[in-house]
Write a protein that holds these residues in place. Structure first.
Motif, PDB file in Angstrom:
ATOM      1  N   PRO A   1     105.037  37.075 -11.561  1.00 11.75           N
ATOM      2  CA  PRO A   1     105.332  35.776 -12.188  1.00 11.75           C
ATOM      3  C   PRO A   1     104.979  34.573 -11.313  1.00 11.75           C
ATOM      4  CG  PRO A   1     107.224  37.245 -12.376  1.00 11.75           C
ATOM      5  CD  PRO A   1     106.221  37.921 -11.488  1.00 11.75           C
TER       6      PRO A   1
ATOM      7  N   ASN B   1     107.290  35.007 -17.563  1.00 11.20           N
ATOM      8  CA  ASN B   1     108.500  35.816 -17.697  1.00 11.20           C
ATOM      9  C   ASN B   1     108.397  36.764 -18.876  1.00 11.20           C
ATOM     10  OD1 ASN B   1     109.781  34.545 -15.508  1.00 11.20           O
ATOM     11  ND2 ASN B   1     110.394  32.833 -16.812  1.00 11.20           N
ATOM     12  N   GLN B   2     109.150  37.844 -18.786  1.00 16.53           N
ATOM     13  CA  GLN B   2     109.236  38.814 -19.876  1.00 16.53           C
ATOM     14  C   GLN B   2     110.612  38.744 -20.500  1.00 16.53           C
ATOM     15  OE1 GLN B   2     106.488  42.335 -19.575  1.00 16.53           O
ATOM     16  NE2 GLN B   2     106.263  40.561 -20.854  1.00 16.53           N
TER      17      GLN B   2
END
Length: 145
Positions: free
Chosen positions: A17, A66-67
């Protein structure tokens, strides 16, 4: 009847990230492997990344952020997860064939261009496969102009 796959177009991998890794990664593919980024990659809000050109037909898509990503459809339904992308002869017919065969899939429309349609499904081992319309993406050199 099986879907008519014409070419493999890209593989998708995850980036760390951190924004600093983006340029380090671009340098790795350029300086170490001699590959170059596709500067025409569209801006996708919330999904930083790189598209790396590989020959006349093919790219490596690297996704950061981001996930889950802002375009995720649900758990495991995120186009920024690792996957392989295949070009099909007709994406609309492919969708109809998946429905006829009862194959579970999910779709994203308009992400990389207003008329884009991407279908995502998983093989029996859980590996994600993307299907998209042949000759409608930047994965081939002729479309990077």
């Amino acid at each position: 009847m099986a879907i008519k796959v014409l070419e493999i177009h890209h593989t998708g991998y995850r980036l760390d990230p951190g924004a600093e890794k983006l340029e380090d990664t671009a340098s790795f593919y350029s300086d170490v492997l001699g590959l170059h980024r596709d500067r025409g990659r569209p801006t996708i809000p919330g999904i930083p990344g790189l598209w790396i050109n590989v020959g006349e037909v093919g790219q490596i898509h690297l996704f950061g952020g981001n996930q889950p990503s802002p375009v995720a459809k649900g758990p495991g339904q995120d186009p920024t997860l690792p996957h392989i992308a295949l070009a099909v002869a007709d994406i609309v017919e492919s969708r109809e064939e998946l429905e006829r065969m009862g194959v579970r899939y999910w779709a994203i429309e308009g992400l990389t261009s207003p008329d884009s349609l991407q279908l995502f499904l998983n093989d029996p081992c859980g590996n994600m496969v993307e299907l998209h319309q042949f000759d409608k993406c930047r994965c081939t050199a002729r479309n990077r102009i």
